[in-house]
Design an enzyme around this catalytic site. Structure first.
Site, PDB file in Angstrom:
ATOM      1  N   GLU A  77       0.816  -1.224   0.000  1.00  0.00           N
ATOM      2  CA  GLU A  77       0.000   0.000   0.000  1.00  0.00           C
ATOM      3  C   GLU A  77       0.853   1.279   0.000  1.00  0.00           C
ATOM      4  O   GLU A  77       0.380   2.343   0.402  1.00  0.00           O
ATOM      5  CB  GLU A  77      -0.938  -0.007   1.206  1.00  0.00           C
ATOM      6  CG  GLU A  77      -1.962  -1.126   1.148  1.00  0.00           C
ATOM      7  CD  GLU A  77      -3.051  -0.941   2.188  1.00  0.00           C
ATOM      8  OE1 GLU A  77      -4.185  -0.652   1.800  1.00  0.00           O
ATOM      9  OE2 GLU A  77      -2.757  -1.081   3.396  1.00  0.00           O
ATOM     10  N   HIS A  96      -0.490   5.383   7.737  1.00  0.00           N
ATOM     11  CA  HIS A  96      -1.625   4.525   7.375  1.00  0.00           C
ATOM     12  C   HIS A  96      -1.705   3.393   8.386  1.00  0.00           C
ATOM     13  O   HIS A  96      -0.708   2.710   8.645  1.00  0.00           O
ATOM     14  CB  HIS A  96      -1.473   3.960   5.961  1.00  0.00           C
ATOM     15  CG  HIS A  96      -2.481   2.883   5.685  1.00  0.00           C
ATOM     16  ND1 HIS A  96      -3.837   3.143   5.640  1.00  0.00           N
ATOM     17  CD2 HIS A  96      -2.347   1.556   5.506  1.00  0.00           C
ATOM     18  CE1 HIS A  96      -4.491   2.011   5.428  1.00  0.00           C
ATOM     19  NE2 HIS A  96      -3.617   1.029   5.342  1.00  0.00           N
ATOM     20  N   HIS A  98      -4.498   0.523  10.900  1.00  0.00           N
ATOM     21  CA  HIS A  98      -5.747  -0.232  11.073  1.00  0.00           C
ATOM     22  C   HIS A  98      -6.102  -0.281  12.563  1.00  0.00           C
ATOM     23  O   HIS A  98      -6.437  -1.336  13.090  1.00  0.00           O
ATOM     24  CB  HIS A  98      -5.590  -1.664  10.545  1.00  0.00           C
ATOM     25  CG  HIS A  98      -4.955  -1.779   9.193  1.00  0.00           C
ATOM     26  ND1 HIS A  98      -4.126  -2.819   8.842  1.00  0.00           N
ATOM     27  CD2 HIS A  98      -5.027  -0.978   8.098  1.00  0.00           C
ATOM     28  CE1 HIS A  98      -3.722  -2.663   7.581  1.00  0.00           C
ATOM     29  NE2 HIS A  98      -4.256  -1.543   7.111  1.00  0.00           N
ATOM     30  N   HIS A 166     -11.407  -0.998   6.729  1.00  0.00           N
ATOM     31  CA  HIS A 166      -9.972  -1.118   6.540  1.00  0.00           C
ATOM     32  C   HIS A 166      -9.182  -0.361   7.611  1.00  0.00           C
ATOM     33  O   HIS A 166      -8.436  -0.964   8.375  1.00  0.00           O
ATOM     34  CB  HIS A 166      -9.635  -0.595   5.134  1.00  0.00           C
ATOM     35  CG  HIS A 166      -8.201  -0.693   4.749  1.00  0.00           C
ATOM     36  ND1 HIS A 166      -7.776  -0.592   3.449  1.00  0.00           N
ATOM     37  CD2 HIS A 166      -7.074  -0.854   5.477  1.00  0.00           C
ATOM     38  CE1 HIS A 166      -6.461  -0.715   3.396  1.00  0.00           C
ATOM     39  NE2 HIS A 166      -6.017  -0.864   4.620  1.00  0.00           N
TER      40      HIS A 166
END
Ligand SMILES: [Zn+2]
Length: 243
Positions: A77, A96, A98, A166
């Site tokens: 990603e 980024h 989760h 996500h």
């Protein structure tokens, strides 16, 4: 130490902090824009953030590919970072993750909004990006430049975008601020969900968000926070030698 070496070191600390503060688990990544060449950014090879060291930090170009190529496994990603740096010249760092406390707000019809003054830095209106709307059935991973450009569009000029089913992506004008936004996003999500279980929630007013962000939203507004987190994950600066 060169600017690049210093930024690489700071990025290692950011990885360790975000892992130690449970923003990351085995997944998640944080990047920083190159301090001299703004077309490049620094991001680790595919290593769990709690184990990232300086030798793992690679240089990436605007296309999301390692500069000069690499034999290392890479984060699939990584295009998230490239797209945001391309669209937002003001952004110096991208996270980024989760984070578990944030995930319910990516699938429930309740917006995640600041309820705490320290969390005003997450922004008053946090968009939710639903990959399905544009790309249909996917594995929900942002593994192509087109996915990442769509995500960056949803982020707009804000600091946080939620990603349905996500996680989230955060962007800010410094690495310290991006880390702080990511950490307080999770704390705010936890507090908001707990408050909702108790009754009607009183959110920060738009004026309160603006005032608290003016105080807390500048890079290094609270340097002691970074120093404290660095110490908690075992990467504090050594104490000065006593004369
Ligand atoms: Zn992800």
């Amino acid at each position: 130490m060169s600017e690049l070496a210093a930024r690489r070191r700071e990025l290692v600390v950011a990885n360790r902090i975000l892992a130690h503060e449970n923003v990351f688990d085995s997944y998640g990544h944080v990047s920083a824009r190159h301090p001299v060449d703004p077309r490049q950014f620094l991001l680790a090879a595919s290593v769990s953030p709690g184990q990232v060291g300086e030798a793992d930090i690679l240089l990436y170009g605007e296309d999301g590919e390692a500069v000069g190529g690499t034999t290392r496994a890479q984060y699939s990603e990584r295009f998230i970072h490239a797209a945001i740096y391309a669209q937002r010249p003001d952004v110096q760092a991208v996270v980024h993750a989760h984070t578990p406390a944030v995930l319910p707000f990516t699938v429930a019809p309740v917006p995640l909004r600041p309820v705490l003054h320290v969390a005003a830095i997450i922004g008053e209106h946090i968009p939710l990006w639903d990959m399905h709307a544009e790309f249909g059935d996917t594995d929900l991973l942002v593994t192509a430049p087109a996915h990442a450009a769509s995500l960056a569009n949803a982020l707009g000029n804000g600091r946080v975008v939620l990603m349905r089913g996500h996680g989230f992506t955060a962007a800010a004008g410094s690495l310290e601020l991006a880390v702080r936004v990511a950490i307080y996003l999770g704390i705010n999500a936890q507090a908001q969900a707990a408050a909702m279980a108790l009754g009607e929630v009183r959110y920060l007013s738009p004026g309160e968000v603006a005032a608290a962000d003016a105080r807390m939203g500048s890079p290094r507004a609270t340097g002691r926070v970074w120093d404290n987190w660095a110490q908690r994950c075992g990467l504090a600066k050594p104490l000065p030698v006593q004369a």
